[in-house]
Design an enzyme around this catalytic site. Structure first.
Site, PDB file in Angstrom:
ATOM      1  N   CYS A  21       0.730  -1.195   0.347  1.00  0.00           N
ATOM      2  CA  CYS A  21       0.058  -0.113  -0.348  1.00  0.00           C
ATOM      3  C   CYS A  21       0.910   1.504   0.142  1.00  0.00           C
ATOM      4  CB  CYS A  21      -1.309   0.032   0.746  1.00  0.00           C
ATOM      5  SG  CYS A  21      -1.419  -1.682   1.352  1.00  0.00           S
ATOM      6  N   ALA A  22       1.370   1.574  -0.756  1.00  0.00           N
ATOM      7  CA  ALA A  22       2.926   1.659  -0.968  1.00  0.00           C
ATOM      8  C   ALA A  22       2.690   3.548  -1.172  1.00  0.00           C
ATOM      9  CB  ALA A  22       3.514   2.085  -2.404  1.00  0.00           C
ATOM     10  N   CYS A  60      -0.927   4.827  10.923  1.00  0.00           N
ATOM     11  CA  CYS A  60      -0.741   5.891  10.937  1.00  0.00           C
ATOM     12  C   CYS A  60      -2.014   5.709  12.030  1.00  0.00           C
ATOM     13  CB  CYS A  60      -0.862   6.685   9.743  1.00  0.00           C
ATOM     14  SG  CYS A  60      -2.270   7.039   8.703  1.00  0.00           S
ATOM     15  N   PRO A 119       1.959   7.929  -0.887  1.00  0.00           N
ATOM     16  CA  PRO A 119       3.093   8.736  -2.537  1.00  0.00           C
ATOM     17  C   PRO A 119       3.960   7.909  -2.383  1.00  0.00           C
ATOM     18  CG  PRO A 119       2.922   9.806   0.084  1.00  0.00           C
ATOM     19  CD  PRO A 119       2.032   8.579  -0.118  1.00  0.00           C
ATOM     20  N   GLY A 120       4.734   7.317  -2.083  1.00  0.00           N
ATOM     21  CA  GLY A 120       5.684   6.451  -2.084  1.00  0.00           C
ATOM     22  C   GLY A 120       7.139   6.955  -0.826  1.00  0.00           C
ATOM     23  N   GLY A 121       6.827   7.797   0.508  1.00  0.00           N
ATOM     24  CA  GLY A 121       7.720   7.708   1.032  1.00  0.00           C
ATOM     25  C   GLY A 121       8.487   5.990   1.687  1.00  0.00           C
ATOM     26  N   LYS A 122       7.471   5.602   1.950  1.00  0.00           N
ATOM     27  CA  LYS A 122       8.266   4.420   2.865  1.00  0.00           C
ATOM     28  C   LYS A 122       8.905   3.863   1.448  1.00  0.00           C
ATOM     29  CE  LYS A 122       4.693   4.432   6.634  1.00  0.00           C
ATOM     30  NZ  LYS A 122       3.935   5.372   5.671  1.00  0.00           N
ATOM     31  N   ASP A 178      -5.038  -3.614  -5.959  1.00  0.00           N
ATOM     32  CA  ASP A 178      -5.052  -4.147  -4.951  1.00  0.00           C
ATOM     33  C   ASP A 178      -4.484  -4.451  -4.071  1.00  0.00           C
ATOM     34  OD1 ASP A 178      -7.059  -4.008  -2.979  1.00  0.00           O
ATOM     35  OD2 ASP A 178      -8.494  -4.174  -3.570  1.00  0.00           O
TER      36      ASP A 178
END
Length: 452
Positions: free
Chosen positions: A265-266, A391, A268-271, A319
């Site tokens: 579940c990526a 979060c 906006p891509g921070g992790k 998904d």
């Protein structure tokens, strides 16, 4: 609709009122709307500070402000929502902004009421605010029910206050709630392969941005003064804006350079981009980053390009509940499920979340979270690590989801969350639960599960 003079449109208080109206109508999240209004309004740095304070301050204390105003408007036949919002905005300034003289607050509130409404609205607002000045605020202590009293004091809905009291106790809930009135810290993650954190802090200093080293993560800097996103480090892709709590995820996954990683579940891509810094494409390392929305997949790709990790990031639309149909069994060394959640941990950054969520919304989330974990379990290699993070700070979405997953999957076990010594007190049963008042981060949860 009355015609608003150009001078009024540029007034910070009028802009704050319009922003609060749009947030209340469910038009947008406050943080996104704030940026939009700042760009439209062409505000200087001082006005941006006041505008942000007015919007966030009024939203985060709305239940308290309602309580203060209610006795003064109970006899009014009907008060339009925008007029109530104007009153809350004005009382927020009277109570919590000591640099603004009361007469200036009243005069501008009355002027806005007259122009946006009519002379009668102006008189009403003037009367309410002058009565408030004379009578003072009502005492919270007059609320008999302890949960309701605490809910008003910390401006959290009664249902959420009740859940938190059951989870962490009355005093901790009060500390948590009061801490949400403090502005959020902005932190950045430094790509330490390109630049040491110490050098990054010196570079920021030279650009008149004051930042300190994070105590929670060796990759983080916390802004004390100035705008991290306007720095050369951000522009050159050496640093990205990320909360300290989010920076704990990738290191907890124990990634090796040649690993095949899935970020389920990526966006906006921070992790994803942090995971990518531990990988080496020459050794076969790559991270597959998924999101259910096409435009968010594009966002992951843009972030990967900006941060110079595009060679190891493969973003695609999917998904996360469908991964076991798309990927073969035992394909990935590491999987991150940063699950869709209520976002209750983001209350300081997005104060309006508290009024937009309810118990019905939350009831469906654990099912989705569990479905994603279930789908990912089969495609993880034996001895691989599945990391679950959210979060949110609610046990129903965190500890209870992990327990439900483990009860169905005896082939998985919890392992230690590797993290800074200062966070050890936040770990219980090998699960890290960070609350917003402890280190002034977002509320966050991490659990690492090894496939036996």
């Amino acid at each position: 609709m009355p015609k608003i003079p150009q001078k009024m449109k540029k007034s910070v208080r009028y802009m704050a009122l319009i922003t609060l109206e749009r947030v209340n109508k469910g038009g947008a999240y406050s943080n996104l709307l704030l940026n939009e209004m700042i760009n439209q309004g062409n505000l200087n740095q001082k006005d941006i500070g006041l505008f942000t304070e007015l919007v966030y301050g009024t939203i985060s204390r709305q239940m308290l402000l309602e309580f203060y105003i209610k006795p003064l408007i109970t006899k009014a036949k009907k008060v339009d929502d925008w007029v109530k919002t104007l009153l809350y905005l004005s009382v927020y300034q009277l109570e919590f902004l000591d640099k603004v003289p009361p007469h200036a607050i009243l005069n501008e509130a009355v002027e806005i009421a007259k122009i946006k409404g009519n002379p009668g609205t102006g008189k009403f607002v003037n009367g309410v605010l002058r009565n408030y000045q004379r009578q003072g605020k009502p005492a919270i202590e007059q609320i008999n029910d302890p949960i309701e009293r605490l809910a008003v004091k910390i401006s959290l809905p009664v249902w959420l206050t009740n859940r938190l009291v059951k989870q962490i106790g009355y005093e901790e809930t009060e500390k948590l709630g009061l801490s949400l009135y403090q502005p959020s810290q902005v932190s950045g993650r430094v790509d330490v392969r390109k630049c040491s954190r110490e050098r990054a802090i010196r570079t920021l200093q030279a650009e008149e941005i004051s930042a300190k080293a994070s105590k929670l993560t060796p990759y983080g800097v916390v802004a004390e003064k100035g705008h991290l996103a306007s720095s050369s480090l951000f522009r050159d892709g050496i640093m990205t804006i990320q909360d300290e709590s989010s920076m704990l995820v990738a290191p907890a996954m124990q990634i090796e350079s040649g690993h095949h990683v899935l970020d389920a579940c990526a966006a906006p891509g921070g992790k994803t981009t942090h995971i990518a810094t531990f990988l080496d494409s020459a050794s076969g390392g790559k991270v597959v980053a998924l999101d259910v929305h096409k435009h968010k997949v594009k966002l992951i790709e843009e972030n990967a390009k900006r941060l110079g990790v595009f060679s190891t990031v493969y973003a695609q639309k999917l998904d996360a509940r469908e991964v076991k149909k798309q990927f073969s069994d035992e394909l990935f060394d590491r999987i991150l499920v940063d699950a869709p959640c209520s976002g209750i941990g983001l209350l300081r950054r997005k104060p309006d979340i508290r009024y937009k969520k309810n118990t019905e919304d939350l009831a469906a989330l654990p099912t989705i979270q569990l479905e994603i974990l279930e789908s990912c379990a089969a495609i993880l290699k034996t001895s691989g690590i599945l990391t679950y993070s959210t979060c949110t700070i609610l046990k129903e979405e965190n500890q209870e989801v992990v327990e439900a997953f483990l009860s169905r999957h005896p082939d998985f076990e919890r392992i230690d969350v590797l993290t800074a010594p200062v966070l050890k007190s936040s770990i219980e049963d090998k699960m890290l639960a960070l609350y917003p008042h402890q280190f002034y981060t977002d509320g966050f949860f991490i659990c690492c599960l090894r496939k036996k």
